[in-house]
Design an enzyme around this catalytic site. Structure first.
Site, PDB file in Angstrom:
ATOM      1  N   LYS A  42       0.816  -1.189   0.000  1.00 50.66           N
ATOM      2  CA  LYS A  42       0.000   0.000   0.000  1.00 50.66           C
ATOM      3  C   LYS A  42       0.862   1.257   0.000  1.00 50.66           C
ATOM      4  O   LYS A  42       0.380   2.340  -0.316  1.00 50.66           O
ATOM      5  CB  LYS A  42      -0.893   0.034   1.273  1.00 50.66           C
ATOM      6  CG  LYS A  42      -1.774  -1.160   1.435  1.00 50.66           C
ATOM      7  CD  LYS A  42      -2.417  -1.129   2.842  1.00 50.66           C
ATOM      8  CE  LYS A  42      -3.025  -2.452   3.182  1.00 50.66           C
ATOM      9  NZ  LYS A  42      -3.409  -2.524   4.608  1.00 50.66           N
ATOM     10  N   ASP A 102      14.869  -0.438   0.898  1.00 55.12           N
ATOM     11  CA  ASP A 102      15.561  -0.550   2.186  1.00 55.12           C
ATOM     12  C   ASP A 102      16.660  -1.619   2.043  1.00 55.12           C
ATOM     13  O   ASP A 102      17.721  -1.345   1.515  1.00 55.12           O
ATOM     14  CB  ASP A 102      14.492  -0.901   3.226  1.00 55.12           C
ATOM     15  CG  ASP A 102      14.992  -0.870   4.648  1.00 55.12           C
ATOM     16  OD1 ASP A 102      15.576   0.135   5.052  1.00 55.12           O
ATOM     17  OD2 ASP A 102      14.787  -1.862   5.375  1.00 55.12           O
TER      18      ASP A 102
HETATM   19  P1  IMP Z   1      13.183  -3.930   1.446  1.00 52.61           P
HETATM   20  O1  IMP Z   1      12.751  -5.235   0.873  1.00 52.61           O
HETATM   21  O2  IMP Z   1      13.918  -4.121   2.751  1.00 52.61           O
HETATM   22  O3  IMP Z   1      13.932  -3.062   0.490  1.00 52.61           O
HETATM   23  O4  IMP Z   1      11.873  -3.237   1.924  1.00 52.61           O
HETATM   24  C1  IMP Z   1      11.143  -2.359   1.218  1.00 52.61           C
HETATM   25  C2  IMP Z   1       9.819  -2.140   1.939  1.00 52.61           C
HETATM   26  O5  IMP Z   1      10.010  -2.013   3.343  1.00 52.61           O
HETATM   27  C3  IMP Z   1       9.186  -0.853   1.521  1.00 52.61           C
HETATM   28  O6  IMP Z   1       8.393  -1.018   0.368  1.00 52.61           O
HETATM   29  C4  IMP Z   1       8.388  -0.478   2.755  1.00 52.61           C
HETATM   30  O7  IMP Z   1       7.125  -1.085   2.709  1.00 52.61           O
HETATM   31  C5  IMP Z   1       9.165  -1.033   3.909  1.00 52.61           C
HETATM   32  N1  IMP Z   1      10.006  -0.010   4.581  1.00 52.61           N
HETATM   33  C6  IMP Z   1      11.355   0.035   4.637  1.00 52.61           C
HETATM   34  N2  IMP Z   1      11.802   1.108   5.315  1.00 52.61           N
HETATM   35  C7  IMP Z   1      10.691   1.781   5.681  1.00 52.61           C
HETATM   36  C8  IMP Z   1      10.472   3.015   6.380  1.00 52.61           C
HETATM   37  O8  IMP Z   1      11.397   3.761   6.808  1.00 52.61           O
HETATM   38  N3  IMP Z   1       9.183   3.364   6.568  1.00 52.61           N
HETATM   39  C9  IMP Z   1       8.141   2.625   6.117  1.00 52.61           C
HETATM   40  N4  IMP Z   1       8.280   1.473   5.437  1.00 52.61           N
HETATM   41  C10 IMP Z   1       9.552   1.056   5.223  1.00 52.61           C
END
Ligand code: IMP
Ligand code: MG
Length: 178
Positions: A42, A102
């Site tokens: 979302k 992230d």
């Molecule tokens: P990754 O797979 O670790 O790159 O995660 C990406 C997902 O983690 C994003 O699409 C967000 O839904 C969530 N996410 C990572 N960091 C944050 C943050 O600082 N605030 C909110 N959601 C986050």
């Protein structure tokens, strides 16, 4: 300002300027094409809505959900699709719209997902990027803003489903999630 916000990271005006720059870049990139713009629900929904309206390029829209976080502020590192896009992917130019990269696990997973389904190209645009948190060598093709290690909420981003409708992006106070 919301009492759990430490400080504003991006104001509404700053967000809209970044959105306009991203849209101009995408218009150049997709000239003469009609990409399938995919919103990763979302968190990306507000960015998606603003971005596609700022673009001149004709786009088709789709929506999907990927979960890896649950209600925690730390990634579990194993993304899975909880809602599939409805369009046929084969032969399409995919414009994936993400809220934040992230660890990079979600993007790595999605790149593979669209490739396996025969997309003819894959372009990822993200509003936010946390380079210091990367656990993969994934990069978006276009990043609006780099952030540090803080947890960001607002403009679609949540913590435990809260704060998504803040019009700005704020840094969440540590005591609100630790
Ligand atoms: P990754 O797979 O670790 O790159 O995660 C990406 C997902 O983690 C994003 O699409 C967000 O839904 C969530 N996410 C990572 N960091 C944050 C943050 O600082 N605030 C909110 N959601 C986050
Ligand atoms: Mg997301």
């Amino acid at each position: 300002m919301n009492e759990n916000i430490e400080r504003v990271f991006l104001t509404q005006t700053q967000i809209q300027n970044k959105v306009a720059e991203a849209a101009a870049w995408l218009d150049r990139k997709f000239e003469g094409k009609t990409p399938l713009a995919v919103c990763v629900l979302k968190g990306s929904v507000l960015f998606f809505g603003d971005l596609i309206r700022a673009m001149q390029t004709p786009v088709e829209l789709d929506f999907m959900s990927v979960s890896s976080y649950g209600n925690s502020s730390v990634s579990s590192g194993a993304p899975r699709v909880t809602k599939e896009p409805s369009a046929k992917i084969e032969g399409r130019d995919i414009l994936l719209v993400e809220d934040i990269i992230d660890s990079g696990h979600t993007l790595a997973f999605l790149r593979r997902y669209f490739k396996e389904r025969g997309a003819s190209s894959f372009t990822a645009v993200t509003l936010l990027n946390k380079p210091c948190r990367r656990e993969t060598c994934e990069q978006a093709d276009y990043t609006c803003v780099d952030a540090g290690d803080e947890f960001l909420v607002g403009y679609g981003l949540d913590y435990a489903e809260q704060y998504r409708n803040l019009p700005y992006i704020g840094i969440l106070k540590r005591e609100a999630y630790e």
